[in-house]
Scaffold this motif. Structure first.
Motif, mmCIF file in Angstrom:
data_model
loop_
_atom_site.group_PDB
_atom_site.id
_atom_site.type_symbol
_atom_site.label_atom_id
_atom_site.label_comp_id
_atom_site.label_asym_id
_atom_site.label_seq_id
_atom_site.Cartn_x
_atom_site.Cartn_y
_atom_site.Cartn_z
ATOM 1 N N LEU A 176 -4.828 11.590 2.858
ATOM 2 C CA LEU A 176 -6.289 11.632 2.840
ATOM 3 C C LEU A 176 -6.867 10.240 3.077
ATOM 4 O O LEU A 176 -7.811 10.074 3.858
ATOM 5 N N ASN A 177 -6.302 9.233 2.437
ATOM 6 C CA ASN A 177 -6.773 7.855 2.642
ATOM 7 C C ASN A 177 -6.653 7.444 4.101
ATOM 8 O O ASN A 177 -7.551 6.807 4.660
ATOM 9 N N LYS A 178 -5.533 7.811 4.751
ATOM 10 C CA LYS A 178 -5.369 7.471 6.169
ATOM 11 C C LYS A 178 -6.417 8.190 7.019
ATOM 12 O O LYS A 178 -7.009 7.598 7.913
ATOM 13 N N ASP A 210 -2.685 12.172 -1.354
ATOM 14 C CA ASP A 210 -3.679 11.110 -1.495
ATOM 15 C C ASP A 210 -3.519 10.073 -0.384
ATOM 16 O O ASP A 210 -4.505 9.625 0.204
ATOM 17 N N GLN A 211 -2.276 9.710 -0.066
ATOM 18 C CA GLN A 211 -2.019 8.757 1.022
ATOM 19 C C GLN A 211 -2.500 9.319 2.361
ATOM 20 O O GLN A 211 -3.097 8.610 3.168
ATOM 21 N N GLU A 245 0.807 -1.225 0.000
ATOM 22 C CA GLU A 245 0.000 0.000 0.000
ATOM 23 C C GLU A 245 0.842 1.279 0.000
ATOM 24 O O GLU A 245 0.301 2.379 -0.112
ATOM 25 N N LEU A 261 -9.389 9.194 6.130
ATOM 26 C CA LEU A 261 -10.701 8.579 5.906
ATOM 27 C C LEU A 261 -10.814 7.233 6.623
ATOM 28 O O LEU A 261 -11.860 6.912 7.180
ATOM 29 N N ARG A 262 -9.736 6.440 6.622
ATOM 30 C CA ARG A 262 -9.749 5.162 7.356
ATOM 31 C C ARG A 262 -9.925 5.392 8.848
ATOM 32 O O ARG A 262 -10.650 4.664 9.516
#
Length: 192
Positions: free
Chosen positions: A184-186, A181-182, A158, A188-189
């Protein structure tokens, strides 16, 4: 007549640019910063011979002794503040302070000296900070393909491994957008 609505200030986002000695961190920050970057470059001296190895092909005569700083506005809502770490292990005591409050990191890699980026990869893995491995294509050359770099660094699937050229604004921008992006993904998780 009513005053027009004021625009909100862009959200500040702190991003770390890290990696080994002489991999292109200062160049990365300088290529994208919309201000003259703050650098803490010092001339390399005879005392650094055998301690700081810029590599055989390098004409490097200066080194970062504290940090680099620059910023870039992504759009009206987002502004990145970039902090470049020093690459030598003797300055690693500064990293905790530089990284505090960061949302992500770009680990710059020179494939001719891949061992030099292990400490940065290890640091961000231990810290749980989202990071991207950015393979700097010195002179347009990619010494190994990206899968080989991923294997050599043993980074999780990942973690993005991208190529970029630290000298060119658009290339640095693209790598930093992957870092965003990484992050933001964290976020959101963690929200779920």
């Amino acid at each position: 007549m009513p005053e027009p609505p004021r625009r909100k200030a862009p959200v500040p986002v702190k991003i770390i640019v890290a990696g080994g000695f002489g991999v292109g961190k200062t160049t990365t920050v300088g290529a994208i910063s919309e201000i003259s970057p703050l650098t803490t470059e010092a001339e390399m001296t005879m005392e650094s011979v055998g301690v700081d190895d810029p590599g055989q092909a390098s004409a490097k005569t200066t080194t970062t002794i504290a940090m680099d700083f620059g910023c870039v506005t992504i759009d009206q809502t987002l502004k990145l503040y970039l902090f470049g770490t020093p690459g030598q292990s003797r300055f690693s005591f500064m990293w905790d302070d530089l990284v505090r409050g960061a949302l992500g990191a770009l680990v710059v890699v020179d494939t001719s000296r891949i061992d030099d980026c292990y400490p940065a990869v290890d640091y961000f893995e231990r810290a749980g900070l989202p990071f991207v491995v950015g393979v700097n294509t010195f002179n347009g050359q990619l010494g190994y393909n990206l899968d080989e770099v991923r294997w050599a660094l043993t980074v999780r699937d990942e973690v993005p491994v991208v190529q970029f050229d630290a000298r060119f604004r658009g290339s640095v921008r693209d790598a930093l957008l992957v870092v965003l992006d990484q992050a933001l993904n964290k976020a959101l998780r963690m929200r779920q």
